[in-house]
Scaffold this motif. Structure first.
Motif, PDB file in Angstrom:
ATOM      1  N   LEU A  93      37.908  47.191  39.568  1.00 21.13           N
ATOM      2  CA  LEU A  93      38.017  45.775  39.866  1.00 21.13           C
ATOM      3  C   LEU A  93      36.600  45.237  39.999  1.00 21.13           C
ATOM      4  O   LEU A  93      35.828  45.738  40.811  1.00 21.13           O
ATOM      5  CB  LEU A  93      38.783  45.539  41.169  1.00 21.13           C
ATOM      6  CG  LEU A  93      40.199  46.108  41.256  1.00 21.13           C
ATOM      7  CD1 LEU A  93      40.733  45.955  42.678  1.00 21.13           C
ATOM      8  CD2 LEU A  93      41.121  45.410  40.270  1.00 21.13           C
ATOM      9  N   GLU A 127      34.410  41.769  40.581  1.00 20.56           N
ATOM     10  CA  GLU A 127      34.406  40.363  40.956  1.00 20.56           C
ATOM     11  C   GLU A 127      33.144  39.672  40.462  1.00 20.56           C
ATOM     12  O   GLU A 127      32.086  40.292  40.337  1.00 20.56           O
ATOM     13  CB  GLU A 127      34.471  40.196  42.482  1.00 20.56           C
ATOM     14  CG  GLU A 127      35.646  40.869  43.154  1.00 20.56           C
ATOM     15  CD  GLU A 127      35.256  42.186  43.792  1.00 20.56           C
ATOM     16  OE1 GLU A 127      35.862  42.535  44.822  1.00 20.56           O
ATOM     17  OE2 GLU A 127      34.349  42.866  43.272  1.00 20.56           O
ATOM     18  N   THR A 173      36.316  35.242  39.877  1.00 21.80           N
ATOM     19  CA  THR A 173      37.016  35.988  38.849  1.00 21.80           C
ATOM     20  C   THR A 173      37.003  37.469  39.200  1.00 21.80           C
ATOM     21  O   THR A 173      35.996  37.986  39.686  1.00 21.80           O
ATOM     22  CB  THR A 173      36.345  35.771  37.482  1.00 21.80           C
ATOM     23  OG1 THR A 173      36.421  34.386  37.124  1.00 21.80           O
ATOM     24  CG2 THR A 173      37.045  36.589  36.394  1.00 21.80           C
ATOM     25  N   CYS A 174      38.109  38.137  38.953  1.00 19.22           N
ATOM     26  CA  CYS A 174      38.221  39.579  39.132  1.00 19.22           C
ATOM     27  C   CYS A 174      38.810  40.162  37.866  1.00 19.22           C
ATOM     28  O   CYS A 174      39.950  39.851  37.508  1.00 19.22           O
ATOM     29  CB  CYS A 174      39.113  39.889  40.339  1.00 19.22           C
ATOM     30  SG  CYS A 174      39.546  41.637  40.532  1.00 19.22           S
ATOM     31  N   TRP A 178      43.099  38.364  47.170  1.00 16.44           N
ATOM     32  CA  TRP A 178      41.723  38.042  47.522  1.00 16.44           C
ATOM     33  C   TRP A 178      41.585  38.137  49.039  1.00 16.44           C
ATOM     34  O   TRP A 178      42.395  37.565  49.772  1.00 16.44           O
ATOM     35  CB  TRP A 178      41.331  36.640  47.076  1.00 16.44           C
ATOM     36  CG  TRP A 178      41.100  36.507  45.607  1.00 16.44           C
ATOM     37  CD1 TRP A 178      41.945  35.977  44.684  1.00 16.44           C
ATOM     38  CD2 TRP A 178      39.919  36.897  44.892  1.00 16.44           C
ATOM     39  NE1 TRP A 178      41.380  36.009  43.440  1.00 16.44           N
ATOM     40  CE2 TRP A 178      40.136  36.568  43.531  1.00 16.44           C
ATOM     41  CE3 TRP A 178      38.713  37.483  45.263  1.00 16.44           C
ATOM     42  CZ2 TRP A 178      39.183  36.813  42.542  1.00 16.44           C
ATOM     43  CZ3 TRP A 178      37.763  37.735  44.279  1.00 16.44           C
ATOM     44  CH2 TRP A 178      38.000  37.395  42.939  1.00 16.44           C
ATOM     45  N   THR A 220      43.131  39.664  34.469  1.00 18.60           N
ATOM     46  CA  THR A 220      42.131  38.954  35.252  1.00 18.60           C
ATOM     47  C   THR A 220      42.780  38.114  36.342  1.00 18.60           C
ATOM     48  O   THR A 220      43.803  37.463  36.116  1.00 18.60           O
ATOM     49  CB  THR A 220      41.273  38.068  34.347  1.00 18.60           C
ATOM     50  OG1 THR A 220      40.618  38.893  33.367  1.00 18.60           O
ATOM     51  CG2 THR A 220      40.217  37.324  35.141  1.00 18.60           C
ATOM     52  N   TYR A 243      36.510  39.766  48.332  1.00 14.08           N
ATOM     53  CA  TYR A 243      36.896  40.991  47.658  1.00 14.08           C
ATOM     54  C   TYR A 243      38.203  40.818  46.905  1.00 14.08           C
ATOM     55  O   TYR A 243      39.154  40.226  47.418  1.00 14.08           O
ATOM     56  CB  TYR A 243      37.088  42.128  48.659  1.00 14.08           C
ATOM     57  CG  TYR A 243      35.854  42.499  49.435  1.00 14.08           C
ATOM     58  CD1 TYR A 243      34.988  43.476  48.958  1.00 14.08           C
ATOM     59  CD2 TYR A 243      35.555  41.891  50.643  1.00 14.08           C
ATOM     60  CE1 TYR A 243      33.854  43.829  49.672  1.00 14.08           C
ATOM     61  CE2 TYR A 243      34.429  42.233  51.367  1.00 14.08           C
ATOM     62  CZ  TYR A 243      33.582  43.204  50.879  1.00 14.08           C
ATOM     63  OH  TYR A 243      32.463  43.557  51.593  1.00 14.08           O
ATOM     64  N   CYS A 244      38.256  41.357  45.730  1.00 11.07           N
ATOM     65  CA  CYS A 244      39.474  41.473  44.955  1.00 11.07           C
ATOM     66  C   CYS A 244      40.119  42.814  45.294  1.00 11.07           C
ATOM     67  O   CYS A 244      39.425  43.827  45.400  1.00 11.07           O
ATOM     68  CB  CYS A 244      39.126  41.400  43.465  1.00 11.07           C
ATOM     69  SG  CYS A 244      40.472  41.713  42.323  1.00 11.07           S
ATOM     70  N   GLY A 271      37.457  45.901  44.852  1.00 14.72           N
ATOM     71  CA  GLY A 271      36.205  45.645  44.178  1.00 14.72           C
ATOM     72  C   GLY A 271      35.047  45.707  45.159  1.00 14.72           C
ATOM     73  O   GLY A 271      35.230  45.933  46.360  1.00 14.72           O
ATOM     74  N   THR A 307      31.950  39.714  46.085  1.00 16.59           N
ATOM     75  CA  THR A 307      31.030  38.688  45.631  1.00 16.59           C
ATOM     76  C   THR A 307      30.804  37.718  46.784  1.00 16.59           C
ATOM     77  O   THR A 307      31.751  37.314  47.461  1.00 16.59           O
ATOM     78  CB  THR A 307      31.558  37.979  44.363  1.00 16.59           C
ATOM     79  OG1 THR A 307      30.583  37.058  43.873  1.00 16.59           O
ATOM     80  CG2 THR A 307      32.873  37.251  44.617  1.00 16.59           C
TER      81      THR A 307
END
Length: 131
Positions: free
Chosen positions: A4, A6, A21-22, A36, A78, A95-96, A122, A125
């Motif tokens: 994953l 991000e 976006t992930c 998320w 995605t 975080y995703c 992930g 970001t």
């Protein structure tokens, strides 16, 4: 393996917008639950929004309802988070996360999952909102 990744974080003024976006890979995206999460310094990680990929059913934490929208593109594997009317309190690492069931049909609904039950994460970001 499951990955994953991000992107889309940044620094914005209060009232502004960002789209996270992930990009997912390595599993059956259509059978997963995606979410998320965010974590501000000194606070616990909280679920911001989640989505059932198969049904598109969504759930949001109260503080972001009407401002954030979670969505997905199954063909691209995605996940997105559109964040509008950002507030200083939205600042944090986003975080995703994915729940990939070992059974099908899965035993749990996507909306019932807690943070600890998500299988994959992930790296995050950063979102910074300034006044």
């Amino acid at each position: 393996q499951v990955q994953l990744v991000e992107s889309g974080g940044g620094s914005v003024q209060a009232g502004g917008s960002l789209r996270l976006t992930c990009v997912a890979s390595g599993y059956t995206f259509s059978r997963s639950c995606m979410g998320w999460f965010r974590q501000a310094p000194g606070k616990e990680r909280e679920r911001v929004a989640s989505i059932n990929i198969e049904s598109d059913g969504t759930r949001y934490t109260d503080s972001v309802k009407g401002r954030f929208t979670i969505s997905q593109d199954n063909a691209k594997m995605t996940l997105y988070l559109q964040m509008n009317s950002l507030e200083v309190e939205d600042t944090g690492m986003y975080y995703c996360a994915a729940f990939v069931p070992s059974r099908w049909p899965r035993a749990r609904t996507c909306s019932s999952l807690n943070r600890a039950e998500y299988n994959y994460w992930g790296q995050g970001t950063q979102v910074t909102v300034s006044s």
